[in-house]
Design a protein around this motif. Structure first.
Motif, PDB file in Angstrom:
ATOM      1  N   ARG A 106       0.829  -1.341  -0.163  1.00 42.33           N
ATOM      2  CA  ARG A 106      -0.069  -0.128  -0.069  1.00 42.33           C
ATOM      3  C   ARG A 106       0.868   1.566  -0.213  1.00 42.33           C
ATOM      4  NH1 ARG A 106      -3.395   3.773   3.863  1.00 42.33           N
ATOM      5  NH2 ARG A 106      -4.723   4.602   2.392  1.00 42.33           N
ATOM      6  N   LEU A 107       2.221   1.460   0.927  1.00 40.95           N
ATOM      7  CA  LEU A 107       2.614   2.491   0.656  1.00 40.95           C
ATOM      8  C   LEU A 107       3.963   2.482   1.994  1.00 40.95           C
ATOM      9  CD1 LEU A 107       2.541   5.328   0.817  1.00 40.95           C
ATOM     10  CD2 LEU A 107       1.851   5.928   3.033  1.00 40.95           C
ATOM     11  N   LEU A 108       4.985   3.070   1.283  1.00 43.88           N
ATOM     12  CA  LEU A 108       6.309   2.824   1.864  1.00 43.88           C
ATOM     13  C   LEU A 108       6.193   4.391   2.168  1.00 43.88           C
ATOM     14  CD1 LEU A 108       9.173   1.922   3.209  1.00 43.88           C
ATOM     15  CD2 LEU A 108       9.314   2.332   0.499  1.00 43.88           C
ATOM     16  N   ARG A 109       6.389   5.371   3.464  1.00 43.71           N
ATOM     17  CA  ARG A 109       7.392   6.460   2.974  1.00 43.71           C
ATOM     18  C   ARG A 109       8.540   7.119   3.443  1.00 43.71           C
ATOM     19  NH1 ARG A 109       3.581  11.261   5.535  1.00 43.71           N
ATOM     20  NH2 ARG A 109       2.759  11.705   3.461  1.00 43.71           N
ATOM     21  N   LEU A 110       9.163   7.710   3.434  1.00 42.49           N
ATOM     22  CA  LEU A 110      11.059   7.307   3.232  1.00 42.49           C
ATOM     23  C   LEU A 110      10.837   9.268   3.609  1.00 42.49           C
ATOM     24  CD1 LEU A 110      12.602   6.541   0.289  1.00 42.49           C
ATOM     25  CD2 LEU A 110      11.645   4.645   2.358  1.00 42.49           C
ATOM     26  N   GLU A 111      11.262   9.560   5.106  1.00 41.02           N
ATOM     27  CA  GLU A 111      11.262  11.201   5.342  1.00 41.02           C
ATOM     28  C   GLU A 111      12.416  10.971   5.296  1.00 41.02           C
ATOM     29  OE1 GLU A 111       9.079  11.719   9.139  1.00 41.02           O
ATOM     30  OE2 GLU A 111       7.574  10.338   8.173  1.00 41.02           O
ATOM     31  N   TYR A 112      13.509  12.518   4.494  1.00 40.32           N
ATOM     32  CA  TYR A 112      14.944  13.055   4.916  1.00 40.32           C
ATOM     33  C   TYR A 112      14.694  14.121   6.101  1.00 40.32           C
ATOM     34  CZ  TYR A 112      15.057  11.162   0.481  1.00 40.32           C
ATOM     35  OH  TYR A 112      15.158  10.514  -0.915  1.00 40.32           O
ATOM     36  N   ALA A 113      15.631  13.982   6.564  1.00 42.74           N
ATOM     37  CA  ALA A 113      16.118  14.509   7.673  1.00 42.74           C
ATOM     38  C   ALA A 113      16.395  16.296   7.219  1.00 42.74           C
ATOM     39  CB  ALA A 113      18.076  14.272   7.729  1.00 42.74           C
ATOM     40  N   ASP A 114      16.234  16.651   5.667  1.00 39.88           N
ATOM     41  CA  ASP A 114      16.099  18.415   6.068  1.00 39.88           C
ATOM     42  C   ASP A 114      14.988  18.575   5.357  1.00 39.88           C
ATOM     43  OD1 ASP A 114      17.016  16.648   3.468  1.00 39.88           O
ATOM     44  OD2 ASP A 114      17.506  18.287   3.522  1.00 39.88           O
ATOM     45  N   GLY A 115      13.709  17.295   5.554  1.00 38.12           N
ATOM     46  CA  GLY A 115      12.038  18.274   5.515  1.00 38.12           C
ATOM     47  C   GLY A 115      11.652  17.250   4.165  1.00 38.12           C
ATOM     48  N   PRO A 116      12.216  17.102   3.121  1.00 34.71           N
ATOM     49  CA  PRO A 116      11.244  16.193   1.830  1.00 34.71           C
ATOM     50  C   PRO A 116      10.820  15.258   2.419  1.00 34.71           C
ATOM     51  CG  PRO A 116      13.321  17.595   0.377  1.00 34.71           C
ATOM     52  CD  PRO A 116      13.335  17.185   2.172  1.00 34.71           C
ATOM     53  N   VAL A 117       8.855  14.814   1.646  1.00 32.79           N
ATOM     54  CA  VAL A 117       9.313  13.874   2.411  1.00 32.79           C
ATOM     55  C   VAL A 117       8.726  12.568   0.620  1.00 32.79           C
ATOM     56  CG1 VAL A 117       6.644  12.406   3.368  1.00 32.79           C
ATOM     57  CG2 VAL A 117       7.801  14.395   4.388  1.00 32.79           C
ATOM     58  N   VAL A 118       8.895  11.541   0.733  1.00 34.33           N
ATOM     59  CA  VAL A 118       8.542  10.653  -0.376  1.00 34.33           C
ATOM     60  C   VAL A 118       7.759   9.160  -0.043  1.00 34.33           C
ATOM     61  CG1 VAL A 118       9.544   9.287  -2.654  1.00 34.33           C
ATOM     62  CG2 VAL A 118      10.692  11.818  -1.583  1.00 34.33           C
ATOM     63  N   ASP A 119       6.258   9.499  -0.780  1.00 35.99           N
ATOM     64  CA  ASP A 119       6.056   8.238  -0.519  1.00 35.99           C
ATOM     65  C   ASP A 119       5.829   6.820  -1.942  1.00 35.99           C
ATOM     66  OD1 ASP A 119       5.048   8.589   2.195  1.00 35.99           O
ATOM     67  OD2 ASP A 119       3.348  10.089   0.936  1.00 35.99           O
ATOM     68  N   LEU A 120       6.145   5.645  -1.543  1.00 34.59           N
ATOM     69  CA  LEU A 120       6.261   5.574  -2.803  1.00 34.59           C
ATOM     70  C   LEU A 120       4.817   4.227  -2.484  1.00 34.59           C
ATOM     71  CD1 LEU A 120       9.972   4.072  -3.330  1.00 34.59           C
ATOM     72  CD2 LEU A 120       8.967   5.816  -4.544  1.00 34.59           C
ATOM     73  N   GLY A 121       4.190   4.144  -3.684  1.00 34.96           N
ATOM     74  CA  GLY A 121       3.496   3.386  -4.300  1.00 34.96           C
ATOM     75  C   GLY A 121       3.052   1.671  -4.465  1.00 34.96           C
ATOM     76  N   PRO A 122       2.713   0.768  -5.189  1.00 32.00           N
ATOM     77  CA  PRO A 122       2.769  -0.651  -4.912  1.00 32.00           C
ATOM     78  C   PRO A 122       3.470  -0.722  -6.755  1.00 32.00           C
ATOM     79  CG  PRO A 122       0.285   0.100  -5.461  1.00 32.00           C
ATOM     80  CD  PRO A 122       1.351   1.289  -5.076  1.00 32.00           C
ATOM     81  N   ALA A 123       4.467  -2.026  -6.421  1.00 37.46           N
ATOM     82  CA  ALA A 123       5.227  -2.109  -7.358  1.00 37.46           C
ATOM     83  C   ALA A 123       5.875  -1.132  -7.899  1.00 37.46           C
ATOM     84  CB  ALA A 123       4.071  -2.955  -8.819  1.00 37.46           C
ATOM     85  N   SER A 124       6.808  -0.266  -7.039  1.00 36.21           N
ATOM     86  CA  SER A 124       7.544   0.656  -6.796  1.00 36.21           C
ATOM     87  C   SER A 124       8.804   0.296  -7.004  1.00 36.21           C
ATOM     88  CB  SER A 124       7.359   1.919  -6.477  1.00 36.21           C
ATOM     89  OG  SER A 124       5.785   2.646  -7.196  1.00 36.21           O
ATOM     90  N   GLN A 125       9.886   0.818  -7.657  1.00 34.99           N
ATOM     91  CA  GLN A 125      11.289   1.002  -7.484  1.00 34.99           C
ATOM     92  C   GLN A 125      12.080   0.928  -7.261  1.00 34.99           C
ATOM     93  OE1 GLN A 125      12.795  -2.121 -10.510  1.00 34.99           O
ATOM     94  NE2 GLN A 125      11.197  -3.755  -9.881  1.00 34.99           N
ATOM     95  N   ALA A 126      13.525   2.274  -6.527  1.00 36.08           N
ATOM     96  CA  ALA A 126      13.539   3.218  -6.243  1.00 36.08           C
ATOM     97  C   ALA A 126      15.095   3.313  -5.880  1.00 36.08           C
ATOM     98  CB  ALA A 126      12.959   4.815  -6.185  1.00 36.08           C
ATOM     99  N   MET A 127      16.093   4.485  -6.203  1.00 35.51           N
ATOM    100  CA  MET A 127      17.246   4.628  -5.421  1.00 35.51           C
ATOM    101  C   MET A 127      17.665   5.822  -4.751  1.00 35.51           C
ATOM    102  SD  MET A 127      20.897   5.110  -7.374  1.00 35.51           S
ATOM    103  CE  MET A 127      21.191   3.409  -8.020  1.00 35.51           C
ATOM    104  N   VAL A 128      17.532   5.396  -3.481  1.00 33.14           N
ATOM    105  CA  VAL A 128      17.378   6.879  -2.586  1.00 33.14           C
ATOM    106  C   VAL A 128      18.860   7.612  -3.041  1.00 33.14           C
ATOM    107  CG1 VAL A 128      17.672   7.019  -0.352  1.00 33.14           C
ATOM    108  CG2 VAL A 128      16.511   5.098  -1.093  1.00 33.14           C
ATOM    109  N   GLU A 129      18.529   8.945  -2.697  1.00 34.67           N
ATOM    110  CA  GLU A 129      20.318   9.797  -3.391  1.00 34.67           C
ATOM    111  C   GLU A 129      20.234   9.608  -4.089  1.00 34.67           C
ATOM    112  OE1 GLU A 129      21.153  12.998  -1.495  1.00 34.67           O
ATOM    113  OE2 GLU A 129      18.985  13.168  -0.390  1.00 34.67           O
ATOM    114  N   ALA A 130      20.023   9.520  -5.174  1.00 35.63           N
ATOM    115  CA  ALA A 130      20.231   8.708  -6.852  1.00 35.63           C
ATOM    116  C   ALA A 130      21.347   9.569  -7.646  1.00 35.63           C
ATOM    117  CB  ALA A 130      19.332   8.151  -7.373  1.00 35.63           C
ATOM    118  N   ARG A 131      22.707   9.410  -7.750  1.00 37.36           N
ATOM    119  CA  ARG A 131      23.710   9.782  -8.289  1.00 37.36           C
ATOM    120  C   ARG A 131      23.509   8.811 -10.203  1.00 37.36           C
ATOM    121  NH1 ARG A 131      26.499  14.104  -9.287  1.00 37.36           N
ATOM    122  NH2 ARG A 131      26.073  14.806  -7.197  1.00 37.36           N
ATOM    123  N   LEU A 132      23.798   9.122 -11.020  1.00 33.50           N
ATOM    124  CA  LEU A 132      23.795   7.458 -11.550  1.00 33.50           C
ATOM    125  C   LEU A 132      25.144   7.762 -12.979  1.00 33.50           C
ATOM    126  CD1 LEU A 132      19.758   8.114 -14.470  1.00 33.50           C
ATOM    127  CD2 LEU A 132      20.905   7.375 -11.760  1.00 33.50           C
TER     128      LEU A 132
END
Length: 310
Positions: free
Chosen positions: A76-102
């Motif tokens: 249903r939900l995965l919430r990521l809270e960053y130390a300096d304020g931003p918030v990211v919610d991920l929905g189902p079947a989602s794939q993500a990299m945290v603090e990404a640098r490609l």
């Protein structure tokens, strides 16, 4: 036009919350890259892919730069809270990299999150210090307060500025001008068209967990950091989607996971799918890239002693 039943507003006490989150991080044992966010809500199955292991995510687990997180199709939900304020919610079947640098050697575009596929909702109060930024395979999003809902699919990104404004840039079309997306508007990268409102299909597809306001919870873990439970070693099938992603990302992950090529099963799968991630050819078959030594030249002939004239 908002998607949710009531607007998500981050409390005015955001500065106090950010300070509390920083205290959380100071209480967590030092990690290789240092924690940058906390998983504060985990509703359904979600995993963390770190180094050579697969871990089960739970509320309170600290995340490092470069961590990969995934949610199950029925999550249903995965919430990521960053130390300096931003918030990211991920929905189902989602794939993500945290603090990404490609890109290899940490070169290339960077953002708070790289959304390879699935759904993400970004939130940021004006008083929060951190910038909300997100990469998808074909777009770069920078939020200017408020919240944005993003869906990433194969070669297509949809961005809905639920509130506030967002700047969206194309990663694949160099001649495409960035779009300043106003509140209530939607951008579809398929034709790079800005629409005045999301269509019915988009609204129906938005994860229900994105519709209601949710409280911030990072401060709850100040005195009880949580360790992620390791559930197994990484298998090729666990990371195939990442290994076969865009070239800049493949180069980064080939550096990270080159040690996995020593495992027979992983190596065999890499070899069988090499056309989908050619960066691994040099790692799996290093002998192909060793320059042969030049053949030895003719042996020098012994010098003939000069004849005496006497």
């Amino acid at each position: 036009m908002g998607l949710r039943r009531t607007s998500i507003t981050i409390p005015k006490q955001i500065r106090a919350w950010a300070a509390a989150v920083l205290l959380v991080f100071s209480a967590i044992p030092a990690l290789a890259a240092g924690p940058v966010a906390i998983a504060t809500l985990v509703e359904g199955e979600a995993h963390l892919l770190r180094e050579s292991g697969r871990f089960l995510l739970a509320p309170g687990v600290a995340l490092q730069s470069g961590d990969l997180v995934e949610t199950a199709a029925n999550a249903r939900l995965l919430r990521l809270e960053y130390a300096d304020g931003p918030v990211v919610d991920l929905g189902p079947a989602s794939q993500a990299m945290v603090e990404a640098r490609l890109g290899a050697g940490n070169r290339g575009p960077a953002a708070r999150l790289y959304l390879r596929q699935g759904w993400a909702k970004l939130s940021k109060a004006p008083s929060a210090r951190g910038v909300v930024s997100l990469l998808t395979p074909d777009a770069i999003l920078t939020g200017e307060g408020g919240s944005q809902v993003v869906q990433a699919m194969d070669s297509r990104t949809q961005v809905f500025a639920e509130s506030g404004k967002a700047r969206v840039e194309s990663r694949g079309k160099r001649d495409q001008e960035p779009i300043e997306l106003g509140s209530g508007r939607l951008l579809d990268s398929a034709d790079w068209t800005e629409r005045q409102r999301p269509d019915a299909a988009f609204v129906r597809a938005v994860p229900p967990s994105f519709l209601d306001p949710l409280p911030l919870r990072a401060a709850r873990f100040k005195d009880r950091p949580v360790d992620a439970e390791r559930v197994g070693d990484l298998r090729y099938e666990d990371v195939a989607g990442w290994l076969q992603a865009e070239p800049a990302l493949r180069a980064r992950l080939a550096e990270r996971w080159r040690g996995l090529a020593k495992k027979p099963d992983f190596r065999a799968a890499l070899a069988a799918n090499m056309k989908r991630h050619p960066e691994w050819d040099r790692i799996v078959f290093p002998e192909k890239y060793v320059k042969p030594r030049p053949p030895p030249g003719p042996s020098p002939q012994p010098a003939v002693p000069a004849r005496s004239a006497y």
